[in-house]
Design an enzyme around this catalytic site. Sequence first.
Site, PDB file in Angstrom:
ATOM      1  N   VAL A  30     -35.309 -38.836 -11.049  1.00 28.07           N
ATOM      2  CA  VAL A  30     -35.927 -40.178 -11.995  1.00 28.07           C
ATOM      3  C   VAL A  30     -37.074 -39.592 -12.734  1.00 28.07           C
ATOM      4  O   VAL A  30     -37.596 -38.498 -12.461  1.00 28.07           O
ATOM      5  CB  VAL A  30     -36.375 -41.004 -10.881  1.00 28.07           C
ATOM      6  CG1 VAL A  30     -35.374 -41.896 -10.172  1.00 28.07           C
ATOM      7  CG2 VAL A  30     -37.557 -40.645  -9.910  1.00 28.07           C
ATOM      8  N   SER A  31     -37.199 -40.505 -13.721  1.00 30.25           N
ATOM      9  CA  SER A  31     -38.156 -39.986 -14.842  1.00 30.25           C
ATOM     10  C   SER A  31     -39.559 -40.042 -14.432  1.00 30.25           C
ATOM     11  O   SER A  31     -40.504 -39.270 -14.795  1.00 30.25           O
ATOM     12  CB  SER A  31     -37.896 -40.648 -16.261  1.00 30.25           C
ATOM     13  OG  SER A  31     -36.657 -40.313 -16.415  1.00 30.25           O
ATOM     14  N   SER A  32     -39.910 -41.143 -13.553  1.00 31.14           N
ATOM     15  CA  SER A  32     -41.397 -41.455 -13.084  1.00 31.14           C
ATOM     16  C   SER A  32     -41.244 -41.686 -11.809  1.00 31.14           C
ATOM     17  O   SER A  32     -40.289 -41.788 -10.912  1.00 31.14           O
ATOM     18  CB  SER A  32     -41.714 -42.375 -13.897  1.00 31.14           C
ATOM     19  OG  SER A  32     -41.170 -43.819 -13.687  1.00 31.14           O
ATOM     20  N   GLN A  35     -39.909 -45.079  -9.910  1.00 27.56           N
ATOM     21  CA  GLN A  35     -38.628 -45.392 -10.064  1.00 27.56           C
ATOM     22  C   GLN A  35     -37.975 -45.096  -8.611  1.00 27.56           C
ATOM     23  O   GLN A  35     -38.541 -44.074  -8.099  1.00 27.56           O
ATOM     24  CB  GLN A  35     -37.951 -44.721 -11.023  1.00 27.56           C
ATOM     25  CG  GLN A  35     -38.196 -45.064 -12.561  1.00 27.56           C
ATOM     26  CD  GLN A  35     -37.417 -44.133 -13.632  1.00 27.56           C
ATOM     27  OE1 GLN A  35     -37.286 -43.168 -13.327  1.00 27.56           O
ATOM     28  NE2 GLN A  35     -37.147 -45.012 -14.725  1.00 27.56           N
TER      29      GLN A  35
END
Length: 99
Positions: A30-32, A35
């Site tokens: 996940v990017s952040s 999330q």
Amino acid sequence: MTKVKEPIRTRRPVRTRKPPKGQQVGYLRVSSLDQNEVRQLEGLALDKTFTDKASGNDAKRPQLGAMQSFVREGDTVFCHSMDRLARNLDDLRKIAGPY
């Protein structure tokens, strides 16, 4: 007139599928931090999972490197989608290697 002999019929052994060798490994990204990665491989029975909470801009991610060191011939790697593994074709080629 000659009698035709019936051929002797033998039963063939039942072929069963061999279970896949190796382990079932999952990679999630996940990017952040906020999330939720759980839904990516939900419902799969995996022996081990590796999760990165980082951008996919490059292939230098700690858990991706750990997964690459962990997997062996015969293992199967599951990833929700290609963009979770790599953002561009060059990185994907580097990650997947010459298999």
